[in-house]
Write a protein that holds these residues in place. Structure first.
Motif, short mmCIF file in Angstrom:
data_model
loop_
_atom_site.label_atom_id
_atom_site.label_comp_id
_atom_site.label_asym_id
_atom_site.label_seq_id
_atom_site.Cartn_x
_atom_site.Cartn_y
_atom_site.Cartn_z
N ASN A 87 -26.19 3.87 -40.29
CA ASN A 87 -26.52 2.48 -40.63
C ASN A 87 -26.33 2.25 -42.13
N THR A 137 -26.17 4.83 -35.86
CA THR A 137 -26.02 3.50 -35.25
C THR A 137 -25.77 3.59 -33.76
N THR A 161 -18.95 2.80 -45.82
CA THR A 161 -19.50 3.19 -44.52
C THR A 161 -19.72 4.71 -44.50
#
Length: 529
Positions: A226, A233, A206
């Motif tokens: 994202n 995001t 991530t």
């Protein structure tokens, strides 16, 4: 954001004392394997003065406000270039682009060129001196897409950033669609919305971007990206700091997340503080801020890069040693050193280190020198200064080691303040004291437009004959009445028959500085026997 501000902080006396002590740092106390080696890089000379880092080609490293990243065993230094003459706030100053250098030891750097073509009109419009500029290139790798992702800070759009992809860490990078971020999404286009940033990839893949919110006077925001790392995001945390901060660096050590930042924000300052906070998650909650330096070892914090080494992981801290918004920030230097941590994970107060030694996987093989190389000052321990103008000349003598044709001479120089006349490089016979004698043996005109703002070698081909054991000198002069040319110098080298001298009356008289060596190389093609 970069602003013209003057630093008000000065080096503590204790730090100056520590600077004089070479320190060897290792990541952790592990035994090294038989193939391991060490590399040492220098932040300051023995007097505590900044030194200029040069590439393998003898050109000053010109990559500022960026980061060092490690990809597949190779270090990459990314940063903003100033060599073409970029000046913040000067409307007609060109944008120079973003450069990348590679190294296997953080000592010997190779210039790998620009990340993309910044000379195109679209980038000059977006990033030249008529705008707030473009800064802080940060590159991360996406394992899922096998692409390198570049984020840069801009001020020509609403979001404050542009994003690129490439198949290789050196590029070329291609721009993709503008990213979307949660903060300041409704602010005016091309305003002071979002600024200085860092990108970070967590252990699970991530990614996050930490950025400065200028609409709240310099608080820091962290937002989840994202899966392709190309946009936000919307999942974010605001006000990680309370304001008057910038230049965040987000990283993880063990199970704890850290963010360092400039405290206060002070663009182009040669001495602003570094503080940090910790959290159990990138989205917080974050702890209270703790100061680890009140002057960032003479600069402004730029990055913290986790670097995996044979002996463990170091967290390499970097600051830009700016010149207080001088006209020529291409001359700005760098401070690099690993952070130290207490047993509870707290970052210990920074001690400004003269030299840093780290373990590397293997020794670096030096390139073979040219067979024609006759004299060289070397590349280590040099500083820069400028004063070559009408009436003020500089010279550097050398003793020829062989007889033959002086085929090439390389001399380090730069320009400042837009000189209105060319630079002239002449070769003379010299006295034992290094003073020019008689008429020039060779003369070469170096156009002002061919000299950059960073300290780089210029090379001329004198094609004059020299005799082994005799002294000769390189003279640099100019009739410029606007700006000046500069040089690199080292006051700590062995004599070896080299003498530096200067004239303030147009060459009528010279004063010799026997301690000083200017940066140069000479190449002699040996006479046929």
């Amino acid at each position: 954001m970069k602003k013209y501000l003057r630093a008000t902080l000065f080096w503590p006396m204790l730090a100056l004392i520590v600077l004089l002590i070479p320190v060897t740092l290792f990541a952790q106390k592990h035994a090294e394997g038989p193939s391991s080696a060490t590399a040492t890089f220098t932040n300051f000379n023995e007097k505590g003065e900044q030194v200029t880092r040069f590439s393998c080609a003898g050109e000053a490293i010109d990559a500022h406000d960026g980061e060092i990243a490690l990809f597949d065993g190779m270090y990459y230094l990314y940063g903003t270039s100033y060599d073409c003459g970029f000046q913040w706030g000067k409307k007609d100053a060109p944008f120079c682009g973003f450069k990348v250098y590679s190294s296997r030891d953080m000592v010997s750097w190779t210039d790998r060129g620009f990340l993309f073509d910044a000379a195109k009109p679209v980038w000059q419009t977006r990033c030249n001196g008529a705008t707030y500029g473009c800064f802080r290139p940060h590159v991360i790798f996406n394992k899922k897409t096998s692409l390198y992702i570049l984020w840069i800070n801009v001020y020509d759009n609403r979001v404050g950033f542009r994003v690129f992809t490439a198949k290789n860490p050196t590029g070329p990078f291609t721009e993709v669609a503008e990213p979307r971020l949660a903060v300041n999404a409704d602010s005016p286009v091309a305003g002071l919305n979002n600024g200085d940033h860092d990108t970070f990839v967590d252990d699970d893949g991530t990614a996050y971007v930490a950025y400065t919110d200028w609409r709240t006077k310099g608080t820091i925001v962290i937002e989840k990206l994202n899966p392709d790392y190309l946009s936000g995001t919307g999942v974010h945390v605001k006000a990680v700091t309370t304001g008057n901060t910038e230049a965040p660096s987000l990283f993880k050590r063990g199970s704890k997340y850290y963010i360092t930042y400039s405290d206060p924000n002070c663009g182009y300052c040669s001495g602003t503080g570094t503080s940090y906070k910790t959290a159990a998650s990138p989205l917080g909650p974050w702890s209270e801020g703790i100061s680890i330096s009140n002057n960032s070892c003479g600069g402004q914090p730029s990055f913290v890069s986790p670097i995996k080494l044979p002996s463990g992981v170091i967290y390499l801290y970097g600051s830009d040693l700016w010149n207080n918004a001088a006209k020529n920030e291409a001359l700005a230097n760098y401070y690099w050193a690993p952070l130290s941590f207490a047993d509870d994970g707290a970052i210990q107060p920074m001690i400004c280190l003269q030299t840093v030694t780290i373990p590397v996987k293997q020794g670096i093989k030096k390139k073979a020198l040219s067979a024609e190389l006759d004299n060289t000052s070397g590349l280590e321990g040099f500083r820069t200064h400028g004063d070559i103008r009408k009436g003020t000349w500089r010279s550097q003598s050398f003793v020829a080691k062989r007889s033959g044709l002086l085929n090439r001479v390389s001399f380090t120089t730069f320009k400042n303040g837009d000189p209105d006349a060319a630079l002239l490089l002449e070769i003379y016979a010299a006295s034992d004291a290094g003073i020019p004698e008689g008429q020039p043996l060779s003369s070469a005109v170096v156009a002002a437009g061919s000299v950059g703002w960073a300290a780089n070698y210029i090379t001329v081909e004198p094609k004059c004959r020299v005799t082994a054991g005799r002294s000769y000198t390189i003279v640099l002069k100019s009739n410029t009445t606007s700006g000046f040319y500069g040089f690199a110098f080292n006051d700590g080298l062995k004599d070896e028959g080299r003498k530096s001298a200067y004239s303030t009356d147009g060459g009528h008289t010279y004063a010799v500085d026997e301690r000083r060596t200017l940066m140069f190389q000479t190449y002699v093609r040996e006479a046929m026997k």
